[in-house]
Enzyme design. Structure first.
Site, mmCIF file in Angstrom:
data_model
loop_
_atom_site.group_PDB
_atom_site.id
_atom_site.type_symbol
_atom_site.label_atom_id
_atom_site.label_comp_id
_atom_site.label_asym_id
_atom_site.label_seq_id
_atom_site.Cartn_x
_atom_site.Cartn_y
_atom_site.Cartn_z
ATOM 1 N N ARG A 164 25.174 50.319 47.728
ATOM 2 C CA ARG A 164 24.053 51.090 46.693
ATOM 3 C C ARG A 164 24.851 52.519 46.783
ATOM 4 N NH1 ARG A 164 23.421 46.729 45.565
ATOM 5 N NH2 ARG A 164 21.135 46.239 45.378
ATOM 6 N N SER A 246 14.679 47.920 43.047
ATOM 7 C CA SER A 246 14.165 48.410 44.891
ATOM 8 C C SER A 246 14.498 49.666 45.285
ATOM 9 C CB SER A 246 15.358 47.979 45.804
ATOM 10 O OG SER A 246 15.816 47.035 45.714
ATOM 11 N N GLU A 346 16.406 54.362 47.979
ATOM 12 C CA GLU A 346 18.160 54.275 47.274
ATOM 13 C C GLU A 346 17.253 54.976 46.142
ATOM 14 O OE1 GLU A 346 19.860 50.931 44.369
ATOM 15 O OE2 GLU A 346 18.123 50.065 45.393
HETATM 16 N N1 EPU Z 1 11.506 38.851 51.141
HETATM 17 C C1 EPU Z 1 9.892 38.631 51.334
HETATM 18 N N2 EPU Z 1 8.865 39.472 51.041
HETATM 19 C C2 EPU Z 1 9.188 40.216 50.105
HETATM 20 C C3 EPU Z 1 9.927 40.677 49.344
HETATM 21 C C4 EPU Z 1 11.282 39.916 50.203
HETATM 22 O O1 EPU Z 1 9.897 37.579 52.330
HETATM 23 O O2 EPU Z 1 8.109 41.053 49.146
HETATM 24 C C5 EPU Z 1 12.121 38.336 51.328
HETATM 25 C C6 EPU Z 1 12.466 36.581 51.150
HETATM 26 O O3 EPU Z 1 12.085 35.734 50.919
HETATM 27 C C7 EPU Z 1 14.346 37.447 50.729
HETATM 28 C C8 EPU Z 1 14.455 38.405 51.471
HETATM 29 O O4 EPU Z 1 13.716 39.021 51.598
HETATM 30 O O5 EPU Z 1 14.923 36.105 52.099
HETATM 31 C C9 EPU Z 1 15.486 38.948 50.223
HETATM 32 O O6 EPU Z 1 14.289 38.999 49.292
HETATM 33 P P1 EPU Z 1 16.045 38.969 47.857
HETATM 34 O O7 EPU Z 1 16.359 38.278 47.719
HETATM 35 O O8 EPU Z 1 14.319 39.613 46.505
HETATM 36 O O9 EPU Z 1 16.678 40.525 47.546
HETATM 37 P P2 EPU Z 1 16.131 42.015 48.469
HETATM 38 O O10 EPU Z 1 17.059 42.103 49.608
HETATM 39 O O11 EPU Z 1 15.369 42.555 48.530
HETATM 40 C C10 EPU Z 1 18.276 43.260 46.975
HETATM 41 C C11 EPU Z 1 18.776 44.167 46.167
HETATM 42 C C12 EPU Z 1 18.751 43.770 44.095
HETATM 43 C C13 EPU Z 1 18.998 42.479 44.076
HETATM 44 C C14 EPU Z 1 18.930 41.343 45.116
HETATM 45 C C15 EPU Z 1 19.256 40.352 44.533
HETATM 46 C C16 EPU Z 1 19.021 46.058 47.761
HETATM 47 C C17 EPU Z 1 18.069 47.196 48.018
HETATM 48 N N3 EPU Z 1 18.404 44.908 46.756
HETATM 49 O O12 EPU Z 1 16.939 43.002 46.940
HETATM 50 O O13 EPU Z 1 18.895 44.669 43.566
HETATM 51 O O14 EPU Z 1 19.042 42.217 42.910
HETATM 52 O O15 EPU Z 1 19.287 41.549 45.983
HETATM 53 O O16 EPU Z 1 20.610 40.389 45.059
HETATM 54 O O17 EPU Z 1 19.979 45.358 48.036
HETATM 55 C C18 EPU Z 1 18.099 47.086 43.548
HETATM 56 O O18 EPU Z 1 18.915 47.614 43.977
HETATM 57 O O19 EPU Z 1 17.436 47.490 42.494
HETATM 58 C C19 EPU Z 1 17.917 45.505 43.408
HETATM 59 C C20 EPU Z 1 17.167 45.136 42.709
#
Ligand code: EPU
Length: 350
Positions: A164, A246, A346
């Site tokens: 990012r 995010s 972010e």
């Molecule tokens: N999780 C929780 N509780 C929550 C949210 C997440 O326990 O409220 C756990 C989920 O169960 C999962 C893990 O955290 O095991 C990761 O969650 P998720 O797969 O939703 O991905 P993320 O790491 O939260 C990142 C990116 C997103 C992108 C997704 C999918 C960042 C900051 N965010 O989210 O990007 O869509 O992976 O690849 O890197 C963005 O940058 O705006 C964005 C939406």
């Protein structure tokens, strides 16, 4: 050059925050940038480059001259035995550009479907989702330097992509520093879409889709459709519930720090990185601190993904940038107190 005054920015930011641009110029072509540079009254004014407004928090009226990027155009510029090179104007809507490429037979960006924002914003923060980052499909970009009045082209190495992050997020602070924030305007981006196309389906949500549908050899259109369905189920549509995706980056820690946290919280979601560090799921950390569904004023934590802060007041009584930042700070404090980790926002706070 037409400089508009007191332009409402609510339609131009995905949180739906009310603020005005004291002065705004629409940039529909490189010629508009040349005209800006030639205009003695505005040439040296502080500026703010606005793309899709999907990664900003407006905390008040914007005093720097807002450059609203509206440069259009989508075309295949080159086809080699190893890749399609597609060029898109910085003002094109990101999702529409991805859809056009997939439909036109130039696949490779389907994992990044439905990300809000414009093509020009995509390299700025090296957007990424579901196993693909922009830098994996990047060829080069054209930009205009408002200080020198020259156009230039950057390759991936020159963009200094990180998680990012890119050279466009940094302000130059010394002669050896190449930060381009506030100085360069991205006009066109070229993508390298490798041949033969290969599906990227290692992400858990995509593996589930394969099992659900029994389709273990999806094509790019299948993946595009799955990504749209996955995102719609998990992330709020900013047109319905304002948000900036995010709100925090996923933090990285050392294996020792991670082991220490696991000893206290065995369920913490963590991913080992190629460089030996460990990435933690910020959404999990925020969720573990009990923030999911909570609100401060009209700023809320989304019920289905704690990493997303939302505007609970809609367009009529919208959240303010101050409320969003108050909630963000409260979340940062509680995550720090419980885990000793400082979450980094972010979006760009304006
Ligand atoms: N999780 C929780 N509780 C929550 C949210 C997440 O326990 O409220 C756990 C989920 O169960 C999962 C893990 O955290 O095991 C990761 O969650 P998720 O797969 O939703 O991905 P993320 O790491 O939260 C990142 C990116 C997103 C992108 C997704 C999918 C960042 C900051 N965010 O989210 O990007 O869509 O992976 O690849 O890197 C963005 O940058 O705006 C964005 C939406």
């Amino acid at each position: 050059m037409i400089v508009e005054s007191n332009v409402p920015l609510q339609p131009y930011n995905s949180f739906g925050i009310v603020a005005r641009a004291l002065h705004l110029v629409r940039i529909a072509s490189e010629a508009d940038l040349v005209a800006l540079h030639a205009d003695a009254a505005w040439r040296d004014a502080p500026r703010f480059v606005l793309g899709g407004g999907s990664n900003i928090v407006l905390t008040g009226d914007v005093k720097p001259l807002v450059l609203k990027i509206e440069i259009k155009g989508l075309r295949l510029v080159e086809e080699t035995p190893r890749a399609w090179i597609v060029e898109a104007g910085a003002g094109e809507n990101w999702h529409d550009a991805v859809e056009w490429m997939v439909r036109s037979g130039y696949p490779g960006l389907e994992n990044l479907a439905l990300i809000p924002g414009t093509v020009g914003g995509s390299p700025v923060q090296n957007i990424g989702a579901y196993g693909v980052e922009l830098q994996d499909r990047f060829e080069s970009l054209d930009a205009y330097d408002l200080e020198t009045g020259r156009s230039f082209t950057l390759d991936a190495a020159q963009c200094a992509f990180g998680y990012r992050d890119s050279v466009f997020k940094h302000v130059r602070s010394g002669p050896n520093d190449f930060g381009l924030a506030g100085r360069a305007v991205i006009t066109r981006v070229r993508f390298r879409l490798p041949k033969p196309w290969k599906a990227v389906v290692g992400y858990l949500d995509l593996e589930r889709k394969m099992e659900e549908t029994g389709n273990f050899t999806p094509d790019a259109q299948d993946i595009f459709d799955w990504i749209c369905a996955i995102r719609r189920a998990k992330l709020p549509d900013w047109r319905v519930l304002g948000n900036a995706g995010s709100f925090f980056k996923n933090p990285t820690v050392t294996p020792e720090q991670c082991a220490d946290i696991i000893a206290r919280d065995p369920k913490i979601v963590h991913y080992p990185m190629a460089d030996g560090s460990i990435k933690l799921a910020a959404g999990w950390l925020i969720d573990a601190c009990g923030w999911k569904g909570k609100s401060v004023g009209n700023a809320g934590v989304y019920e289905r993904q704690a990493l997303v802060l939302v505007n609970r007041g809609g367009r009529e009584n919208p959240v303010t940038g101050g409320e969003v930042m108050t909630l963000a700070k409260a979340i940062q404090t509680s995550v720090y107190e419980r885990f000793g980790i400082r979450l980094e926002p972010e979006p760009v706070v304006v």
